[in-house]
Design a protein around this motif. Structure first.
Motif, PDB file in Angstrom:
ATOM      1  N   ALA A 114       0.826  -1.210   0.000  1.00 38.92           N
ATOM      2  CA  ALA A 114       0.000   0.000   0.000  1.00 38.92           C
ATOM      3  C   ALA A 114       0.862   1.262   0.000  1.00 38.92           C
ATOM      4  O   ALA A 114       0.526   2.251  -0.665  1.00 38.92           O
ATOM      5  N   ILE A 115       1.960   1.247   0.722  1.00 34.17           N
ATOM      6  CA  ILE A 115       2.873   2.395   0.744  1.00 34.17           C
ATOM      7  C   ILE A 115       3.460   2.628  -0.645  1.00 34.17           C
ATOM      8  O   ILE A 115       3.563   3.765  -1.122  1.00 34.17           O
ATOM      9  N   ASP A 116       3.849   1.556  -1.310  1.00 32.03           N
ATOM     10  CA  ASP A 116       4.391   1.673  -2.662  1.00 32.03           C
ATOM     11  C   ASP A 116       3.334   2.230  -3.615  1.00 32.03           C
ATOM     12  O   ASP A 116       3.633   3.081  -4.463  1.00 32.03           O
ATOM     13  N   ARG A 117       2.114   1.781  -3.461  1.00 31.83           N
ATOM     14  CA  ARG A 117       1.012   2.285  -4.283  1.00 31.83           C
ATOM     15  C   ARG A 117       0.821   3.784  -4.073  1.00 31.83           C
ATOM     16  O   ARG A 117       0.663   4.558  -5.031  1.00 31.83           O
ATOM     17  N   PHE A 118       0.832   4.213  -2.823  1.00 26.68           N
ATOM     18  CA  PHE A 118       0.711   5.632  -2.497  1.00 26.68           C
ATOM     19  C   PHE A 118       1.854   6.436  -3.103  1.00 26.68           C
ATOM     20  O   PHE A 118       1.646   7.507  -3.686  1.00 26.68           O
ATOM     21  N   ASP A 119       3.063   5.922  -2.981  1.00 29.28           N
ATOM     22  CA  ASP A 119       4.241   6.626  -3.475  1.00 29.28           C
ATOM     23  C   ASP A 119       4.185   6.815  -4.990  1.00 29.28           C
ATOM     24  O   ASP A 119       4.591   7.854  -5.517  1.00 29.28           O
ATOM     25  N   ARG A 120       3.659   5.831  -5.703  1.00 27.80           N
ATOM     26  CA  ARG A 120       3.671   5.855  -7.163  1.00 27.80           C
ATOM     27  C   ARG A 120       2.494   6.605  -7.775  1.00 27.80           C
ATOM     28  O   ARG A 120       2.555   7.000  -8.941  1.00 27.80           O
ATOM     29  N   ASP A 121       1.430   6.779  -7.026  1.00 24.09           N
ATOM     30  CA  ASP A 121       0.203   7.369  -7.571  1.00 24.09           C
ATOM     31  C   ASP A 121       0.231   8.889  -7.412  1.00 24.09           C
ATOM     32  O   ASP A 121       0.037   9.417  -6.315  1.00 24.09           O
ATOM     33  N   ASP A 122       0.429   9.590  -8.505  1.00 23.69           N
ATOM     34  CA  ASP A 122       0.532  11.052  -8.443  1.00 23.69           C
ATOM     35  C   ASP A 122      -0.803  11.722  -8.150  1.00 23.69           C
ATOM     36  O   ASP A 122      -0.832  12.919  -7.839  1.00 23.69           O
ATOM     37  N   THR A 123      -1.904  10.990  -8.260  1.00 22.07           N
ATOM     38  CA  THR A 123      -3.205  11.595  -7.945  1.00 22.07           C
ATOM     39  C   THR A 123      -3.467  11.611  -6.442  1.00 22.07           C
ATOM     40  O   THR A 123      -4.411  12.261  -5.995  1.00 22.07           O
ATOM     41  N   VAL A 124      -2.658  10.890  -5.684  1.00 18.34           N
ATOM     42  CA  VAL A 124      -2.804  10.863  -4.223  1.00 18.34           C
ATOM     43  C   VAL A 124      -1.655  11.654  -3.615  1.00 18.34           C
ATOM     44  O   VAL A 124      -0.484  11.337  -3.820  1.00 18.34           O
TER      45      VAL A 124
END
Length: 274
Positions: A47-57
Protein backbone atom coordinates in the motif's frame (compact mmCIF):
# COMPACT_ATOMS: atom_id res chain seq x y z
CA UNK A 1 -17.42 5.67 3.85
CA UNK A 2 -19.04 3.66 1.06
CA UNK A 3 -18.12 0.20 -0.11
CA UNK A 4 -17.08 1.66 -3.47
CA UNK A 5 -14.36 3.66 -1.72
CA UNK A 6 -12.58 0.61 -0.32
CA UNK A 7 -10.21 -1.75 -2.09
CA UNK A 8 -10.12 -5.37 -1.02
CA UNK A 9 -6.80 -6.58 -2.40
CA UNK A 10 -5.14 -6.43 1.04
CA UNK A 11 -5.81 -8.95 3.79
CA UNK A 12 -4.93 -6.84 6.84
CA UNK A 13 -5.12 -3.19 5.75
CA UNK A 14 -7.82 -1.14 4.03
CA UNK A 15 -7.30 1.61 1.47
CA UNK A 16 -9.95 4.34 1.43
CA UNK A 17 -10.16 7.27 -0.98
CA UNK A 18 -11.21 9.58 1.83
CA UNK A 19 -11.12 13.01 0.14
CA UNK A 20 -9.76 14.53 -3.08
CA UNK A 21 -6.07 13.58 -3.34
CA UNK A 22 -6.17 12.01 0.16
CA UNK A 23 -6.05 8.32 1.00
CA UNK A 24 -6.78 6.87 4.44
CA UNK A 25 -4.93 3.63 5.17
CA UNK A 26 -6.47 1.55 7.93
CA UNK A 27 -4.54 -1.06 9.91
CA UNK A 28 -7.26 -3.69 9.89
CA UNK A 29 -6.83 -6.45 12.45
CA UNK A 30 -9.24 -5.00 15.05
CA UNK A 31 -9.66 -8.33 16.83
CA UNK A 32 -5.90 -8.20 17.62
CA UNK A 33 -5.82 -4.42 18.33
CA UNK A 34 -4.12 -4.13 14.91
CA UNK A 35 -1.00 -5.90 16.16
CA UNK A 36 1.24 -6.49 13.18
CA UNK A 37 2.22 -9.85 11.75
CA UNK A 38 4.07 -10.87 8.60
CA UNK A 39 0.97 -10.47 6.43
CA UNK A 40 0.27 -6.96 7.68
CA UNK A 41 3.86 -5.93 7.00
CA UNK A 42 3.57 -7.24 3.43
CA UNK A 43 0.23 -5.46 2.94
CA UNK A 44 1.58 -2.19 4.34
CA UNK A 45 4.59 -2.28 2.02
CA UNK A 46 2.34 -2.83 -0.99
CA UNK A 47 0.00 0.00 0.00
CA UNK A 48 2.87 2.40 0.74
CA UNK A 49 4.39 1.67 -2.66
CA UNK A 50 1.01 2.29 -4.28
CA UNK A 51 0.71 5.63 -2.50
CA UNK A 52 4.24 6.63 -3.48
CA UNK A 53 3.67 5.86 -7.16
CA UNK A 54 0.20 7.37 -7.57
CA UNK A 55 0.53 11.05 -8.44
CA UNK A 56 -3.20 11.59 -7.94
CA UNK A 57 -2.80 10.86 -4.22
CA UNK A 58 -0.95 13.60 -2.35
CA UNK A 59 -1.43 12.83 1.37
CA UNK A 60 -1.67 9.64 3.42
CA UNK A 61 -3.60 9.34 6.69
CA UNK A 62 -2.57 6.26 8.69
CA UNK A 63 -5.00 5.02 11.34
CA UNK A 64 -6.31 1.88 13.03
CA UNK A 65 -9.62 0.08 12.70
CA UNK A 66 -11.60 -0.58 15.85
CA UNK A 67 -10.42 0.41 19.34
CA UNK A 68 -6.70 0.81 18.76
CA UNK A 69 -4.04 2.16 16.43
CA UNK A 70 -1.51 -0.69 16.76
CA UNK A 71 -0.56 -2.80 19.77
CA UNK A 72 2.87 -3.71 18.38
CA UNK A 73 3.92 -7.17 17.25
CA UNK A 74 1.39 -9.96 17.58
CA UNK A 75 3.41 -12.06 20.01
CA UNK A 76 0.25 -13.69 21.33
CA UNK A 77 -1.29 -14.50 17.95
CA UNK A 78 -1.21 -17.54 15.73
CA UNK A 79 1.43 -16.37 13.23
CA UNK A 80 3.84 -19.34 13.03
CA UNK A 81 6.59 -17.22 11.51
CA UNK A 82 6.58 -14.76 14.40
CA UNK A 83 6.59 -17.63 16.89
CA UNK A 84 9.63 -19.10 15.17
CA UNK A 85 11.36 -15.72 15.22
CA UNK A 86 10.77 -15.33 18.95
CA UNK A 87 12.24 -18.79 19.51
CA UNK A 88 15.45 -17.92 17.69
CA UNK A 89 16.98 -14.51 18.24
CA UNK A 90 19.12 -14.49 15.11
CA UNK A 91 16.16 -15.52 13.01
CA UNK A 92 14.05 -12.74 14.50
CA UNK A 93 16.72 -10.13 13.83
CA UNK A 94 17.01 -11.19 10.20
CA UNK A 95 13.29 -11.53 9.48
CA UNK A 96 12.49 -8.15 11.03
CA UNK A 97 14.58 -6.56 8.29
CA UNK A 98 12.06 -7.93 5.81
CA UNK A 99 9.01 -7.15 7.93
CA UNK A 100 8.45 -4.10 10.12
CA UNK A 101 11.99 -2.77 9.57
CA UNK A 102 11.16 -2.56 5.88
CA UNK A 103 7.80 -0.90 6.57
CA UNK A 104 9.42 1.75 8.78
CA UNK A 105 12.11 2.34 6.19
CA UNK A 106 9.52 2.71 3.42
CA UNK A 107 7.43 5.19 5.42
CA UNK A 108 10.41 7.32 6.41
CA UNK A 109 11.60 7.44 2.80
CA UNK A 110 8.34 8.97 1.55
CA UNK A 111 8.52 12.56 0.31
CA UNK A 112 4.74 12.93 0.36
CA UNK A 113 3.16 14.02 3.67
CA UNK A 114 1.92 11.36 6.10
CA UNK A 115 -0.44 12.06 9.01
CA UNK A 116 -1.09 9.53 11.78
CA UNK A 117 -4.56 9.60 13.37
CA UNK A 118 -3.82 7.78 16.63
CA UNK A 119 -6.88 6.11 18.11
CA UNK A 120 -6.55 4.00 21.25
CA UNK A 121 -3.26 2.20 21.90
CA UNK A 122 -0.09 2.85 19.92
CA UNK A 123 2.58 0.92 21.79
CA UNK A 124 5.96 -0.68 21.01
CA UNK A 125 6.05 -1.21 17.24
CA UNK A 126 2.72 0.60 17.00
CA UNK A 127 4.32 3.71 18.46
CA UNK A 128 7.17 3.35 16.00
CA UNK A 129 4.68 3.29 13.13
CA UNK A 130 3.00 6.45 14.43
CA UNK A 131 6.34 8.23 14.75
CA UNK A 132 7.14 7.68 11.08
CA UNK A 133 4.39 10.19 10.27
CA UNK A 134 5.14 13.87 9.74
CA UNK A 135 2.30 14.87 12.05
CA UNK A 136 0.42 12.89 14.69
CA UNK A 137 -3.09 13.73 15.87
CA UNK A 138 -4.36 11.69 18.81
CA UNK A 139 -7.77 11.11 20.28
CA UNK A 140 -8.01 12.09 23.93
CA UNK A 141 -8.23 8.45 25.04
CA UNK A 142 -5.13 7.39 23.09
CA UNK A 143 -2.31 5.60 24.93
CA UNK A 144 1.25 5.78 23.63
CA UNK A 145 4.44 4.19 24.90
CA UNK A 146 6.80 1.26 24.71
CA UNK A 147 6.01 -1.92 26.62
CA UNK A 148 8.83 -4.10 25.28
CA UNK A 149 10.75 -4.28 28.54
CA UNK A 150 7.70 -5.63 30.38
CA UNK A 151 8.21 -8.97 28.59
CA UNK A 152 12.01 -8.78 28.35
CA UNK A 153 12.13 -7.53 24.76
CA UNK A 154 13.72 -4.51 23.08
CA UNK A 155 12.44 -1.60 20.95
CA UNK A 156 13.87 -3.38 17.92
CA UNK A 157 11.32 -2.26 15.30
CA UNK A 158 12.98 1.14 14.81
CA UNK A 159 12.02 2.71 18.11
CA UNK A 160 15.61 2.80 19.36
CA UNK A 161 16.32 5.22 16.49
CA UNK A 162 13.06 7.18 16.49
CA UNK A 163 12.27 7.55 20.20
CA UNK A 164 15.30 9.68 21.22
CA UNK A 165 14.96 11.82 18.10
CA UNK A 166 11.40 12.70 19.06
CA UNK A 167 11.63 12.75 22.88
CA UNK A 168 15.30 13.21 23.73
CA UNK A 169 17.52 10.53 25.22
CA UNK A 170 16.44 10.76 28.85
CA UNK A 171 12.70 10.58 28.24
CA UNK A 172 13.14 7.83 25.64
CA UNK A 173 15.31 5.70 27.91
CA UNK A 174 12.92 6.09 30.82
CA UNK A 175 9.98 5.04 28.66
CA UNK A 176 11.85 2.01 27.28
CA UNK A 177 13.46 0.92 30.54
CA UNK A 178 10.28 1.17 32.63
CA UNK A 179 7.85 0.12 29.91
CA UNK A 180 5.83 3.30 30.37
CA UNK A 181 2.63 4.13 28.50
CA UNK A 182 1.27 7.69 28.50
CA UNK A 183 -2.12 9.26 28.08
CA UNK A 184 -2.62 11.58 25.13
CA UNK A 185 -2.03 14.80 27.08
CA UNK A 186 1.30 13.59 28.51
CA UNK A 187 2.27 12.17 25.12
CA UNK A 188 1.81 15.62 23.64
CA UNK A 189 4.04 17.15 26.32
CA UNK A 190 6.73 14.61 25.40
CA UNK A 191 6.42 15.35 21.68
CA UNK A 192 4.96 11.96 20.77
CA UNK A 193 1.87 13.64 19.30
CA UNK A 194 1.31 17.12 17.89
CA UNK A 195 -2.37 17.61 18.66
CA UNK A 196 -4.97 16.02 20.94
CA UNK A 197 -8.67 16.17 20.05
CA UNK A 198 -11.88 14.56 21.34
CA UNK A 199 -12.14 10.96 20.20
CA UNK A 200 -15.26 11.63 18.16
CA UNK A 201 -13.50 14.38 16.20
CA UNK A 202 -10.24 12.54 15.47
CA UNK A 203 -11.11 11.17 12.04
CA UNK A 204 -12.46 14.50 10.77
CA UNK A 205 -9.63 16.62 12.23
CA UNK A 206 -7.00 14.37 10.62
CA UNK A 207 -8.89 14.40 7.31
CA UNK A 208 -9.26 18.20 7.36
CA UNK A 209 -5.54 18.55 8.01
CA UNK A 210 -4.74 16.14 5.19
CA UNK A 211 -7.04 18.05 2.83
CA UNK A 212 -5.28 21.30 3.74
CA UNK A 213 -1.94 19.68 2.85
CA UNK A 214 -3.41 18.33 -0.39
CA UNK A 215 -4.45 21.84 -1.43
CA UNK A 216 -0.82 23.00 -1.41
CA UNK A 217 1.67 22.46 -4.22
CA UNK A 218 2.64 18.76 -4.15
CA UNK A 219 6.06 19.64 -5.56
CA UNK A 220 6.79 22.27 -2.93
CA UNK A 221 5.61 20.03 -0.08
CA UNK A 222 7.73 17.09 -1.22
CA UNK A 223 10.88 19.17 -1.65
CA UNK A 224 10.31 21.02 1.64
CA UNK A 225 9.94 17.70 3.45
CA UNK A 226 13.19 16.48 1.96
CA UNK A 227 15.00 19.69 2.91
CA UNK A 228 13.74 19.49 6.49
CA UNK A 229 14.66 15.82 6.78
CA UNK A 230 18.13 16.25 5.34
CA UNK A 231 18.67 19.46 7.28
CA UNK A 232 18.36 17.59 10.56
CA UNK A 233 21.67 15.84 9.91
CA UNK A 234 23.52 18.32 7.68
CA UNK A 235 25.50 21.48 8.31
CA UNK A 236 23.98 24.92 7.82
CA UNK A 237 26.11 25.49 4.73
CA UNK A 238 25.01 22.18 3.21
CA UNK A 239 21.39 23.08 3.93
CA UNK A 240 21.90 26.42 2.17
CA UNK A 241 23.37 24.62 -0.85
CA UNK A 242 20.55 22.08 -0.98
CA UNK A 243 17.93 24.83 -0.75
CA UNK A 244 19.61 26.85 -3.52
CA UNK A 245 19.52 23.85 -5.85
CA UNK A 246 15.90 23.08 -4.99
CA UNK A 247 14.83 26.67 -5.65
CA UNK A 248 16.15 26.43 -9.21
CA UNK A 249 13.39 24.03 -10.25
CA UNK A 250 10.66 24.65 -7.63
CA UNK A 251 10.49 28.41 -8.16
CA UNK A 252 10.30 27.96 -11.94
CA UNK A 253 7.61 25.27 -11.78
CA UNK A 254 4.08 25.64 -13.11
CA UNK A 255 2.83 25.44 -9.53
CA UNK A 256 4.96 28.41 -8.49
CA UNK A 257 3.70 30.47 -11.43
CA UNK A 258 0.11 29.50 -10.56
CA UNK A 259 0.68 30.44 -6.94
CA UNK A 260 1.94 33.88 -7.91
CA UNK A 261 -0.96 34.43 -10.33
CA UNK A 262 -3.46 33.40 -7.67
CA UNK A 263 -1.86 35.77 -5.16
CA UNK A 264 -2.12 38.69 -7.57
CA UNK A 265 -5.68 37.76 -8.52
CA UNK A 266 -6.69 37.25 -4.89
CA UNK A 267 -7.98 33.69 -5.39
CA UNK A 268 -7.10 30.22 -4.21
CA UNK A 269 -4.40 28.58 -6.35
CA UNK A 270 -5.10 25.41 -8.33
CA UNK A 271 -1.92 23.39 -7.96
CA UNK A 272 -1.27 20.43 -10.24
CA UNK A 273 2.13 19.25 -9.09
CA UNK A 274 3.91 20.36 -12.28
Amino acid sequence: MSGDDLFDEYATVRWEDAAPNVVRLWLDRPDRMNAYNSQMCADLRAAIDRFDRDDTVRVLVLTGAGRGFCAGGDIGGDDPRLAAELAGQLGRAQNLKHDLHAVVRDLLALDKPVIAAVNGAAVAGGLTLALTADLRVAGESAKLGDTSSRVGLLPDEGGAWLFPRVMGHGAAYRMVALGEVYGAARARELGLVDEVVPDGELAQVALDLASAFAARSPLALRVAKRLLRDGATSTLEQSFSDAALAVMFVNTSEDAQEGLRAFREKRAPDFTGH
